[in-house]
Design a protein around this motif. Structure first.
Motif, mmCIF file in Angstrom:
data_model
loop_
_atom_site.group_PDB
_atom_site.id
_atom_site.type_symbol
_atom_site.label_atom_id
_atom_site.label_comp_id
_atom_site.label_asym_id
_atom_site.label_seq_id
_atom_site.Cartn_x
_atom_site.Cartn_y
_atom_site.Cartn_z
ATOM 1 N N UNK A 65 0.680 -1.204 0.142
ATOM 2 C CA UNK A 65 0.055 0.053 0.038
ATOM 3 C C UNK A 65 0.857 1.257 -0.145
ATOM 4 N N UNK A 66 0.356 2.332 -0.767
ATOM 5 C CA UNK A 66 1.236 3.538 -0.699
ATOM 6 C C UNK A 66 0.344 4.597 -0.181
ATOM 7 N N UNK A 67 1.047 5.838 -0.033
ATOM 8 C CA UNK A 67 0.470 6.645 0.765
ATOM 9 C C UNK A 67 0.661 8.048 0.122
ATOM 10 N N UNK A 68 -0.247 9.168 0.129
ATOM 11 C CA UNK A 68 -0.133 10.156 -0.726
ATOM 12 C C UNK A 68 0.954 11.044 -0.023
ATOM 13 N N UNK A 69 1.814 11.876 -0.891
ATOM 14 C CA UNK A 69 2.873 12.836 -0.275
ATOM 15 C C UNK A 69 2.881 14.044 -1.273
ATOM 16 N N UNK A 70 2.309 15.132 -1.021
ATOM 17 C CA UNK A 70 2.587 16.462 -1.903
ATOM 18 C C UNK A 70 3.989 16.610 -1.990
ATOM 19 N N UNK A 71 4.599 16.919 -0.897
ATOM 20 C CA UNK A 71 6.050 17.552 -1.016
ATOM 21 C C UNK A 71 6.773 16.896 0.315
ATOM 22 N N UNK A 72 7.850 16.830 0.297
ATOM 23 C CA UNK A 72 8.755 16.183 1.370
ATOM 24 C C UNK A 72 9.924 17.344 1.690
ATOM 25 N N UNK A 73 10.212 17.567 3.078
ATOM 26 C CA UNK A 73 11.223 18.414 3.307
ATOM 27 C C UNK A 73 12.471 17.427 3.784
ATOM 28 N N UNK A 74 13.475 17.258 2.794
ATOM 29 C CA UNK A 74 14.362 16.010 3.459
ATOM 30 C C UNK A 74 15.689 16.709 3.010
ATOM 31 N N UNK A 75 16.727 15.954 3.750
ATOM 32 C CA UNK A 75 18.210 16.198 3.501
ATOM 33 C C UNK A 75 18.837 15.782 4.786
ATOM 34 N N UNK A 76 20.203 16.390 4.735
ATOM 35 C CA UNK A 76 21.263 16.033 5.854
ATOM 36 C C UNK A 76 21.907 16.924 6.205
ATOM 37 N N UNK A 77 22.212 17.454 7.352
ATOM 38 C CA UNK A 77 23.359 18.428 7.891
ATOM 39 C C UNK A 77 24.308 17.921 8.900
ATOM 40 N N UNK A 78 25.421 18.469 8.455
ATOM 41 C CA UNK A 78 26.688 17.784 8.958
ATOM 42 C C UNK A 78 27.578 18.866 9.700
ATOM 43 N N UNK A 79 27.769 18.252 11.059
ATOM 44 C CA UNK A 79 28.775 19.215 11.803
ATOM 45 C C UNK A 79 30.051 18.349 12.128
ATOM 46 N N UNK A 80 31.094 19.349 12.746
ATOM 47 C CA UNK A 80 32.279 18.628 13.368
ATOM 48 C C UNK A 80 31.624 17.769 14.516
ATOM 49 N N UNK A 81 31.989 16.602 14.736
ATOM 50 C CA UNK A 81 31.672 15.928 15.997
ATOM 51 C C UNK A 81 31.979 16.388 17.098
ATOM 52 N N UNK A 82 32.976 17.492 17.189
ATOM 53 C CA UNK A 82 33.364 18.393 18.408
ATOM 54 C C UNK A 82 32.121 18.767 19.245
ATOM 55 N N UNK A 83 31.045 19.118 18.540
ATOM 56 C CA UNK A 83 29.721 19.646 18.883
ATOM 57 C C UNK A 83 28.622 18.516 19.098
ATOM 58 N N UNK A 84 29.238 17.079 19.259
ATOM 59 C CA UNK A 84 28.470 16.080 19.187
ATOM 60 C C UNK A 84 27.224 16.319 20.419
ATOM 61 N N UNK A 85 27.987 16.592 21.620
ATOM 62 C CA UNK A 85 27.057 16.676 22.950
ATOM 63 C C UNK A 85 25.876 17.333 22.804
#
Ligand SMILES: Cc1cc2nc3c(=O)[nH]c(=O)nc-3n(C[C@H](O)[C@H](O)[C@H](O)COP(=O)(O)OP(=O)(O)OC[C@H]3O[C@@H](n4cnc5c(N)ncnc54)[C@H](O)[C@@H]3O)c2cc1C
Length: 461
Positions: free
Chosen positions: A196-216
């Motif tokens: 079964x599929x479902x309706x999707x008009x738009x998605x907001x998607x992506x990835x943001x990367x930071x230095x792991x120094x800011x992980x906490x």
């Protein structure tokens, strides 16, 4: 007509290109080395292959892409059947159903469904096979809305050990239909599924990367947001040690990074601004903590979701592990970063926390024997045995992560996320395992497909 008339060629033996094609796996650390192998392209070929195996009393294993070759007992004898059934994806827009031949990958369904404003409950990578993912539950980037992907399956067709083609759904052998979804395999060769599929008009998607120094602070802010996140949002947080290879932006390979990626979707055009606000709430809080190294979140259509996570496109060797976590308290977050974060010496290329909750937690009466996940986050971590890093190093580190996260380990797993056949896994209670075993005994009384059963998914051990 005998089997070989239907099969075009007899089973392939080691050393031939046909054997290499049929045994190719995505996880190169877990190669398949059966005595014989065959790629099947029609249902008749599947039936002929199973009948011949029965005649010669060969144990039979089945695969599609070999993404999970490290998660099942090694394929080291008997016959391996690779399903590449012809026909392509068919979309029924009125019933919002995709009919999918075994061998199809999620990228093919997404491409066929997107022009109709429909989306599928796929995971992070386009090249993952639809059948293995769905039989193992399937943790999707739409999962907080759709639940486990296997709950969206409406019919399964398979060839059983006697060579018969069976179609099972809610009205036809419902026990088999349930056992197939999360039961741990060993029922036969699936030739097609309806999803079964479902309706999707738009998605907001992506990835943001930071230095792991800011992980906490980033991990704490993501965790706080996740506690009350809307169901149209499903995200993951990853600590990554990316190698300086072509395709990896140099800024991301300069040291460990932390990545937050995922999907916030709008089912209708009217919901688009609300979805953008939902995404801005998460990303605004994270971006205020530190300047990202790379930020790809954008408003796009459903096809864009498969670009966001940036899993490796080509087969790689990897050793990994998976746990389900009850919560991510400050202590749990600290324990996680101590073993996979900056300065931990972790050989894992990626250590992921997937956000669960929402519809993942709701038992779905239309689902299979595994129809919900009772955990707040899923952990997966893996790395390749490359250069100075050995298989033993990776296995030792997987164990170290297990020990560190043990206080928050539910002791259960989602089959599709399991990465190592010999690491502890359990997803069904003893009564359900016994019920699934009864279905297996009825469908495959001689255990032709017994080698295909996931560890822990049968009382027989
Ligand atoms: C890069 C990458 C990204 C991933 N992302 C996600 C994700 O986001 N969410 C998630 O839940 N999982 C994810 N996975 C895991 C993936 O869902 C599992 O590895 C799944 O088993 C893949 O299915 P497959 O058919 O491609 O794999 P295969 O290794 O070919 O098959 C796995 C098992 O499924 C069964 N099977 C396959 N085909 C058939 C058939 N035709 N008939 C009967 N049984 C069959 C067999 O028991 C087989 O051992 C990912 C894996 C990788 C490597």
């Amino acid at each position: 007509m005998n089997q070989h008339d239907v099969l075009q060629e007899p089973f392939a033996a080691p050393g031939s290109p046909e054997y290499d094609e049929a045994t190719a796996v995505f996880n190169l650390a877990a190669p398949a080395r059966p005595n014989e192998a065959v790629t099947v392209r029609t249902v008749d070929e599947v039936r002929a292959a199973v009948r011949e195996a029965t005649e010669r009393d060969l144990p039979v294993r089945v695969h599609t892409t070999g993404h999970a070759s490290g998660a099942r007992p090694p394929v080291d004898r008997g016959l391996l059947i690779r399903t590449r059934i012809d026909g392509g994806v068919e979309i029924d827009t009125e019933r919002r159903l995709a009919r999918v031949p075994a061998g199809t990958t999620w990228g093919e369904i997404v491409a066929a469904a997107a022009p109709h404003g429909l989306a599928a409950p796929h995971g992070s990578a386009a090249h993952v096979g639809v059948v293995g993912y769905l039989l193992g539950g399937g943790v999707s980037f739409y999962g907080r809305h759709t639940g486990l992907a296997a709950n969206s399956v409406r019919a399964i067709e398979l060839v059983t050990a006697d060579g018969a083609l069976v179609r099972t759904d809610a009205d036809n052998d419902p026990e088999l239909f349930q056992a197939l979804r999360g039961g741990g395999g060993g029922f036969g060769v699936v030739t097609a599924v309806e999803v079964e599929l479902f309706p999707v008009a738009k998605v907001f998607t992506g990835a943001t990367y930071w230095s792991a120094a800011h992980a906490r602070p980033l991990l704490a802010a993501w965790r706080d947001w996740a506690r009350n996140a809307p169901r149209n949002a499903t995200t993951s947080l990853r600590v990554m040690n990316l190698p300086p290879v072509p395709g990896v932006p140099p800024a991301l390979a300069a040291g460990p990074v932390l990545c937050v990626d995922g999907v916030v979707f709008a089912a209708t055009p009217e919901e688009v601004s609300a979805a953008q606000r939902d995404a801005a709430e998460l990303l605004g809080a994270l971006r205020a903590i530190a300047e990202p190294l790379l930020d790809t979140w954008a408003l796009t259509d459903a096809a864009g979701v498969l670009e966001a996570h940036m899993d490796p496109a080509d087969p790689v060797p990897f050793i990994g592990d998976h746990l389900l976590l009850t919560e991510l308290s400050d202590e749990a977050a600290e324990a996680f970063l101590a073993v996979v974060g900056e300065g931990s010496g972790s050989p894992l290329v990626v250590a992921t926390l997937r956000q669960l909750g929402g519809a993942f937690a709701d038992p779905d009466p239309r689902g299979g024997v595994l129809n919900q996940v009772d955990a707040a986050f899923a952990y997966m971590g893996s790395g390749p045995p490359f250069g100075p890093v050995t298989v033993e190093d990776l296995e030792a580190h997987c164990l170290k992560v297990r020990v560190a996260l043990e206080p928050w380990n539910t002791g259960t797993t989602v089959p599709s996320l399991v990465e190592g056949a010999d690491r502890p896994q359990r997803h069904l209670d003893a009564d359900t395992v016994a019920a699934v075993d009864r279905v297996r005994a009825r469908i495959d009384p001689r255990g032709r497909f017994a080698g295909d059963i996931a560890p822990g998914a049968t009382a027989a051990g």
